[in-house]
Every structure is written in structure tokens, then in C-alpha cells.
Design a protein around this motif. Structure first.
Motif, mmCIF file in Angstrom:
data_model
loop_
_atom_site.group_PDB
_atom_site.id
_atom_site.type_symbol
_atom_site.label_atom_id
_atom_site.label_comp_id
_atom_site.label_asym_id
_atom_site.label_seq_id
_atom_site.Cartn_x
_atom_site.Cartn_y
_atom_site.Cartn_z
ATOM 1 N N VAL A 481 0.838 -1.206 0.000
ATOM 2 C CA VAL A 481 0.000 0.000 0.000
ATOM 3 C C VAL A 481 0.868 1.250 0.000
ATOM 4 O O VAL A 481 0.627 2.202 -0.762
ATOM 5 N N LYS A 482 1.900 1.272 0.822
ATOM 6 C CA LYS A 482 2.767 2.448 0.881
ATOM 7 C C LYS A 482 3.494 2.669 -0.445
ATOM 8 O O LYS A 482 3.570 3.804 -0.949
ATOM 9 N N THR A 483 3.991 1.586 -1.035
ATOM 10 C CA THR A 483 4.720 1.719 -2.296
ATOM 11 C C THR A 483 3.814 2.230 -3.409
ATOM 12 O O THR A 483 4.176 3.143 -4.165
ATOM 13 N N ALA A 487 4.030 5.821 -5.256
ATOM 14 C CA ALA A 487 4.265 5.847 -6.701
ATOM 15 C C ALA A 487 3.147 6.582 -7.421
ATOM 16 O O ALA A 487 3.394 7.326 -8.379
ATOM 17 N N THR A 488 1.948 6.410 -6.961
ATOM 18 C CA THR A 488 0.818 7.095 -7.586
ATOM 19 C C THR A 488 0.899 8.591 -7.354
ATOM 20 O O THR A 488 0.636 9.403 -8.247
ATOM 21 N N ALA A 489 1.257 8.978 -6.116
ATOM 22 C CA ALA A 489 1.387 10.404 -5.822
ATOM 23 C C ALA A 489 2.505 11.038 -6.632
ATOM 24 O O ALA A 489 2.384 12.166 -7.120
ATOM 25 N N ALA A 490 3.616 10.299 -6.809
ATOM 26 C CA ALA A 490 4.720 10.837 -7.606
ATOM 27 C C ALA A 490 4.335 10.967 -9.070
ATOM 28 O O ALA A 490 4.776 11.886 -9.765
ATOM 29 N N ALA A 491 3.474 10.043 -9.545
ATOM 30 C CA ALA A 491 3.040 10.095 -10.942
ATOM 31 C C ALA A 491 1.899 11.076 -11.158
ATOM 32 O O ALA A 491 1.461 11.267 -12.294
ATOM 33 N N GLY A 492 1.371 11.637 -10.074
ATOM 34 C CA GLY A 492 0.288 12.611 -10.223
ATOM 35 C C GLY A 492 -1.077 11.984 -10.338
ATOM 36 O O GLY A 492 -1.955 12.488 -11.020
ATOM 37 N N GLY A 493 -1.333 10.833 -9.676
ATOM 38 C CA GLY A 493 -2.651 10.169 -9.719
ATOM 39 C C GLY A 493 -2.501 8.785 -10.288
ATOM 40 O O GLY A 493 -1.424 8.283 -10.515
#
Length: 750
Positions: A481-483, A487-493
Motif C-alpha cells: 500500500v505504501k509503495t 508511486a501514484t502520488a509521484a506520478a500525479g494520480g
């Protein structure tokens, strides 16, 4: 001769004749007016008198009313019958309805409503019980087969295909329609003529002419039945000659198949005029489409299917082949042509198709499906994979045709190299490998697809299957979940990896769906399910809405049958809100229905520890201990409940019930004695009632101690109906004893 002489002459008018007045003539004897037209024998109002009754000013002997008799008949008239007053309604017909009558009616109506309300609850409860009993005895078809429908989800595709067709096993036999053709009159008359000695005729097989057979009349009457059979054969010969003439009527060519004439008639599909006109119009439109744009493949497919529907399969095949020639780069036209032809021709067509379209997956799959041998199919698919190595569909089809796990491993190892983005291929390979090899495969898959949650969930399930602890499984899920969130936040969604929505709520729902799949797996994976729920239960929920959201989600998943997900949600909610008694009761209700007795007692032990002020939880725990057979532990629970709820009527009565129903009447008497001595518990009428009951069991129905107890209870509660009844029963029993003693003494004196 003049013009006037040629004109027709008008006859001279006759002298007027005097008309006869029939009304003035005397009727003949026996004449009855209207008898000829059926108008005799009726009665008019003038014969029976006026329709109204006599008024106040009429004389007693007025027509239409007979004094005395008519009054009695009016009194007995059924139309004046009243449900409440009966035939006496006429007595008050002349009275006036005043305010006093209205007030009396209102009073009686209120009394009726009050009596109806007293019985309303019992009547509704009785109706509800009757309805539930009826539904239990007469369940619906959908309810009877609900469990079987749920089990259909467990049926595999191979099992579905293995289900045989039932065929036609109808109980009723089809009606046989027998048609009888009447014999023409000409044949019957000819047979009769032959039987009476007339000339017998025969039918010539060459030209169908009739010729007489002289000298054959003698003895014909005795052979009449066989001659009728010969006549029937003659009719068949005539029909055959007519068919021959029809066949040779068009310039010497045969236009009718004589042998298959009737068979062809059976196979003719008779369409309505509207269908024929629609087919003609559609044919014209589609013909114009393929003529104006001959490289338009959908047009060729449409016109071929139209001809197939119209009953012209040969035309449909020709049009499909023509479409393949003009549109070789379209895979649909090749598939349509292969469908219309037989297997051998279809193989040749698909071979030509893949030569024009070597990367068409559909053509390769269709060609493999035409092969009847598994090895031949495997060869076609391997040849297709040489041309299209990145097709996931072809790799799946090739793996399905594998002869064993080893062949499948080899194919999947090559498949994940050619299609590293196909997560289902990675997971299939991991399921076939051993524990250590599967871990390596999943690590490779995680590097190839870092944003796919199903790989992490499969890794957690792999650890649980091999006996890992709950902490290790939870660690994998938390890392996943953390990964994925980082990764989603870094990719912008992106929705938490591997699908889902773009909001936090959608991510949470996607993870909970994974937990539901883990709970429904065979075998189930409860550790992975709980780990997923614990990792995402608060994700995307405001702090003030956590309790309501968790409770609502647990109820929703419980309705859907996901019991393990609901249990995990309740566990998370209880960790956050341990002092919520309603939440503990909901969790206990879940364990009572879907869990075991051990799980229920465990959660109730935790509940009374965190919510000691809830006497309901104490009583539930004591009851479950008692039901489990541990009476001693149930007494201990009630003693602990007394410490937190001193003077509670429910706790005292529960302690009495436990002792009384386990056969410990002396202990039950002691419990009630303590309750009467307790200043807080002595204010409850049920305490005195239960004390009287146990005293009657131990001391007898006429004991003085029972009477004293009842009199003391009535002093405190003079309106206690049951205490009065028990005292009355005691006095009645004593009176019977005294009467029996007197009767015995009198008998002894005698």
C-alpha cells in the motif's frame, strides 16, 4: 302519320271506389285482438291498480293497498333489513337523528376503537407469525435454489462444457395428423359400373388414355375390393403422367424433380409478402453499396448474410469470396467466408487470409479452432506465435492446450519474456512454480509492473499458504500500500496501481475488492484479507466519519456474503472505538450467526472488559457460557456483573433463572432472598414474584411461608396482579384441603 299518333297513349282513369272502414265493422266470433302477432296474454297497470301506496287522505279501500296484509308484507320486506336492528328497522324509520343520537354513536365508536386497539398488537403478531409460517412451508422456487445458484460460481468452464444436452424428452407424445383423401365420385361410379357388368377400363401408361377391357365383367362383383386397390394405383399413374408433362413443358427441359417433388415442398420456407419486399429493398441497397465502394468489407459481409437469411447459401458464398478478393486486408471478411464454407474450404480460405494478414490474431485462432486434433491446434498456435510473439491471447490459448504442468511452465516462461506487461501470465507462472521459484517470479513481475496491486496480493497469499504468520503477511500488504500510494502520488494520480479510480475512495474500494477475493478464494485467505482491510480501512475517510463508514461498510459486505471482510472491518472499528457498546453487539451478532461459540465468547469477553457499564453484554456473555455448558463460569460472569450493576433487576433475574433452570432450587431461593434484602432490588415486583415461585416449588402450594411472602409482596405492590392470583390459588388450595378433611371425618363417623 303524325308524331302524335306514334306517342304511347295513357289509360283512362277509373271512377273512384269508396273505401271500407274496417273499424266500424263487427268483429267475427272468436276474434282476439293481437293474437295473430303474439300480443295476447299480458297484464297492464290498469288491471292491478296504481303503483303508489295510499296516502293519509286516501280511503281505506283505495286500490293498490289491502289493509293489514300489505302492512305485514312491508314489515317483512328484505330490502329494509338492517344488520344491527334486523327487520325492526322500520320501527324507527320515522324518527329524527338529533345531537343526542350523534353523541351516542360517537361514544360507541370510541369504545369500539379502544377495544380494537387492545387486540391490534396481538392480531398483527398473529398475522405476522401466520405469514412467516406460510412462507416457511411454501418457499418460492428462487429461495429453494438460492444456495445452488451461489454454487454455480464455483463451476469451471470445462465443467460447463461437459454438461450433456438433454435432448427431447417430452412426456407428451406428438399428435399424429392423419390426412385422408376422399375418393372421387368418378372412380366410384366406374367401379360400380364394372361391378354391374359394364365395360372395365384401364389406364394406359404411355399416354394416360382409358381403354375398355371386354369380356372381363363376369365375376367382377366378387373381386371388387382388389379392383378398388387397382383403381388407386391407377390414380398414382395418372399423377405421374401429369408430372412428366410438367417436366417436359419447357422446351424439352426438365423443370420439376419428379422424385424429390414432395420433399422439396416440405423444405420450402414460405415468407410473408412483407418479408419478401424487405429483403428485396435491402438487397438493392446493399448491392448499390458494394457497387459504389467495392473495397468496403462490411458491405460484402452484410450482403452475404442477407442472401444466407433469404435462403440462398450459394449466392452468399460467392459474394463472400468476391469480398475476399476485393478486400484482402480485412480479417472480418475472411472469417465470414470461412464460416459460410465447409471445414476443408474454410482451412484453405484462412490460409490465404493469414498470408495477407500474418499478424491477425483472430484468423490464427479461427484456423486453430478448425483443427480437430490437439497436436494440430498446437502446431497452428506455435506458428502463430512465431509471427505474433507479443499476443497475450495466443499465449493463453497455447498454454490451455498444454499436456501438463511442465509444458505450461515452459510456455509461460517464454510468454512473460515476450509479454512482460501481462500480469495474468506472471501470476499463472507463479502458481505453477514451487515456493522459492514463485517468490523469484513475483519479484521479477513486481519489477516489470511496479504499479499492479494483484502481484503484491499474490505474494501475501503465497506466504500465507506456506504457513507465514499474520505479522509477516501484514508487513507485505503494508509495504504494498505504501509503495503504490507513493508511486501514484509521484506520478500525479492513477488510482493506487493496476486499475481503480483517481480518488482515494476508489483506491480503498479497489483494495477492499481484493480482500473480498481473498476471502472467497479456495481455500480462503483470512490473514491476507485482514491485512488488506487493516491497511486501508481509514484511507480516504474523514476522522468524524470513520465509525459510520466502517459500520456501513461492514453491513454492506455482510449482505453480500463477504463475512471475513465484515469481521475484519468490525475488528478495525473496535480497535478505534473500544467503548462503543453498539459496535460490540454488532460484532457479537456477526459471530453468533457466522462464527463459532469460541469466537463469540472471546469477543464478548473483550466487550465486557472495554464496556463494563453495558449490562446487555454481561447478560449475553453469561448466557453463552451457560449454553456452552460451563455453569460455573456463567455464575462468575454474573457475579462480576453484580459488581458493576448493583441492584439491576435484569442481573438478579438472570442469576435466578440460571440456578432455577439448572435444578438448583435452593441456590435460586438464596439468590432471591439476597435480592429482597437488597434495597435497590426490592423495588421490583418480579423479584417478589420469582421468590414466590421458587418458594412454592420448595415448600408446597399451601405453605405458610409462601402465604407470608405473598402478603408481604402485596403490601409493597398492591397492584401486582400475578401476586393476587397466586395468593388466590393458595387460599383455594387450602380450602380444598379443609373440605377434604371434613369429608374424610364425616365418612369416618358413618
Amino acid at each position: 302519320m303524325t308524331r302524335e299518333d306514334t306517342l304511347p297513349t295513357r289509360p283512362m282513369p277509373k271512377a273512384p271506389v269508396q273505401k271500407i272502414d274496417f273499424n266500424s265493422l263487427k268483429a267475427p266470433s272468436g276474434y282476439i285482438p293481437g293474437l295473430g302477432r303474439g300480443a295476447a296474454g299480458f297484464t297492464t297497470r290498469s288491471d292491478i291498480g296504481p303503483a303508489r301506496g295510499a296516502g293519509p287522505g286516501d280511503k281505506p279501500g283505495a286500490p293498490g293497498k289491502t289493509p293489514g296484509k300489505d302492512d305485514d308484507e312491508a314489515a317483512m320486506d328484505d330490502t329494509k333489513f338492517d344488520e344491527f336492528l334486523g327487520n325492526d328497522a322500520g320501527l324507527f324509520a320515522q324518527g329524527e337523528y338529533d345531537e343526542e343520537d350523534k353523541e351516542a354513536d360517537n361514544v360507541w365508536e370510541s369504545v369500539d376503537n379502544f377495544m380494537d386497539d387492545r387486540r391490534k398488537e396481538q392480531r398483527e403478531r398473529r398475522l405476522k407469525e401466520t405469514l412467516e409460517q406460510f412462507r416457511r412451508n411454501n418457499p418460492k422456487i428462487t429461495e429453494q435454489f438460492a444456495d445452488l445458484k451461489r454454487k454455480l460460481s464455483e463451476v469451471s468452464e470445462s465443467e460447463w462444457e461437459a454438461i450433456p444436452d438433454i435432448g427431447d424428452y417430452t412426456i407428451k407424445k406428438p399428435r399424429r395428423i392423419e390426412a385422408f383423401t376422399p375418393v372421387p365420385d368418378s372412380i366410384l361410379s366406374g367401379a360400380a359400373t364394372s361391378a354391374t357388368g359394364g365395360p372395365l377400363t384401364s389406364v394406359s401408361s404411355s399416354d394416360g388414355t382409358l381403354s375398355s377391357l371386354p369380356g372381363m365383367a363376369s365375376g367382377i362383383a366378387s373381386a371388387l375390393p382388389s379392383d378398388l386397390t387397382a383403381i388407386g394405383s391407377g390414380r398414382g399413374t395418372v399423377l405421374g403422367l401429369k408430372l412428366d408433362r410438367m417436366a417436359d413443358s419447357v422446351s424439352g427441359q426438365t423443370v420439376v424433380d419428379v422424385k424429390g417433388y414432395l420433399t422439396d415442398l416440405k423444405s420450402v420456407h414460405v415468407s410473408s409478402d412483407a418479408e419478401i419486399s424487405d429483403i428485396k429493398r435491402t438487397r438493392q441497397v446493399l448491392r448499390s453499396v458494394i457497387q459504389s465502394n467495392p473495397t468496403h468489407a462490411p458491405g460484402w459481409i452484410a450482403v452475404a448474410r442477407l442472401e444466407e437469411v433469404a435462403g440462398n447459401p450459394s449466392d452468399a458464398k460467392q459474394l463472400a469470396l468476391r469480398g475476399c478478393e476485393l478486400c484482402p486486408a480485412n480479417e472480418d471478411i475472411w472469417l465470414e467466408a470461412a464460416r459460410l464454407h465447409d471445414a476443408e474450404t474454410a482451412r484453405a480460405l484462412l490460409a490465404r487470409g493469414v498470408s495477407h494478414l500474418p499478424v491477425s490474431v483472430k484468423l490464427w485462432l479461427a484456423a486453430a479452432k478448425l483443427e480437430s486434433d490437439a497436436d494440430a491446434r498446437s502446431r497452428v498456435l506455435r506458428k502463430a506465435l512465431e509471427r505474433i510473439p507479443t499476443s497475450v491471447v495466443l499465449w493463453k490459448a497455447a498454454v490451455d492446450l498444454g499436456t501438463g504442468d511442465e509444458d505450461a511452465k515452459v510456455l509461460l516462461s517464454r510468454a512473460v519474456e515476450c509479454c512482460p506487461q501481462a500480469v495474468e501470465l506472471w501470476l499463472a507462472l507463479a502458481r505453477l512454480e514451487t515456493y522459492d521459484a514463485a517468490k523469484k517470479v513475483l519479484n521479477r513481475a513486481r519489477r516489470a509492473l511496479p504499479l499492479d496491486r494483484s502481484i503484491w496480493v499474490t505474494a501475501a497469499r503465497l506466504e500465507e499458504t506456506n504457513g507465514a504468520t499474520a505479522a509477516k503477511v501484514a508487513l507485505i500488504i503494508q509495504k504494498a500500500v505504501k509503495t503504490l500510494v507513493d508511486a501514484t502520488a509521484a506520478a500525479g494520480g492513477g488510482g493506487g496501481g493496476g486499475g481503480g479510480g483517481t480518488t482515494e475512495t476508489a483506491v480503498r474500494d479497489a483494495w477492499l475488492a481484493e480482500a473480498e477475493q481473498c476471502a472467497a478464494a479456495k481455500p480462503p485467505m483470512p490473514l491476507t484479507c485482514h491485512a488488506i482491510v487493516r491497511a486501508v480501512h481509514r484511507y480516504g475517510i474523514d476522522d468524524e466519519d470513520v465509525l459510520d463508514s466502517l459500520s456501513a461498510d461492514a453491513e454492506e459486505y455482510l449482505k453480500r456474503g463477504a463475512v471475513e471482510v465484515a469481521r475484519a472491518l468490525y475488528v478495525c472499528a473496535l480497535d478505534l472505538f473500544p467503548s462503543d457498546a453498539a459496535l460490540w453487539r454488532a460484532a457479537a451478532a456477526l459471530e453468533k450467526i457466522h462464527g463459532s461459540a469460541v469466537q463469540l465468547i472471546a469477543i464478548l469477553d473483550r466487550a465486557v472488559t472495554h464496556c463494563p457499564e453495558s449490562e446487555v453484554l454481561w447478560l449475553m456473555l453469561a448466557k453463552e457460557r451457560w449454553v456452552a455448558g460451563d455453569v460455573t463460569e456463567a455464575r462468575r460472569v454474573l457475579e462480576a456483573a453484580f459488581a458493576h450493576h448493583r441492584g439491576s433487576e435484569s442481573v438478579w433475574l438472570a442469576a435466578f433463572k440460571l440456578e432455577f433452570e439448572t435444578g438448583e432450587q435452593e441456590r435460586a431461593r438464596g439468590v432471591m432472598a439476597k435480592a429482597r434484602a437488597d434495597a435497590l432490588a426490592t423495588v421490583y415486583p418480579k423479584v417478589w414474584l420469582k421468590s414466590a415461585i421458587v418458594e412454592r416449588e420448595l415448600a408446597g402450594p399451601t405453605a405458610a411461608s409462601l402465604k407470608a411472602l405473598l402478603e408481604e409482596g402485596l403490601k409493597k405492590f398492591p397492584t401486582a396482579e400475578k401476586l393476587h392470583l397466586m395468593l388466590a390459588q393458595l387460599e383455594e388450595a387450602r380450602a380444598l384441603v379443609r373440605f377434604a378433611g371434613k369429608a374424610g371425618g364425616m365418612r369416618k363417623d358413618r
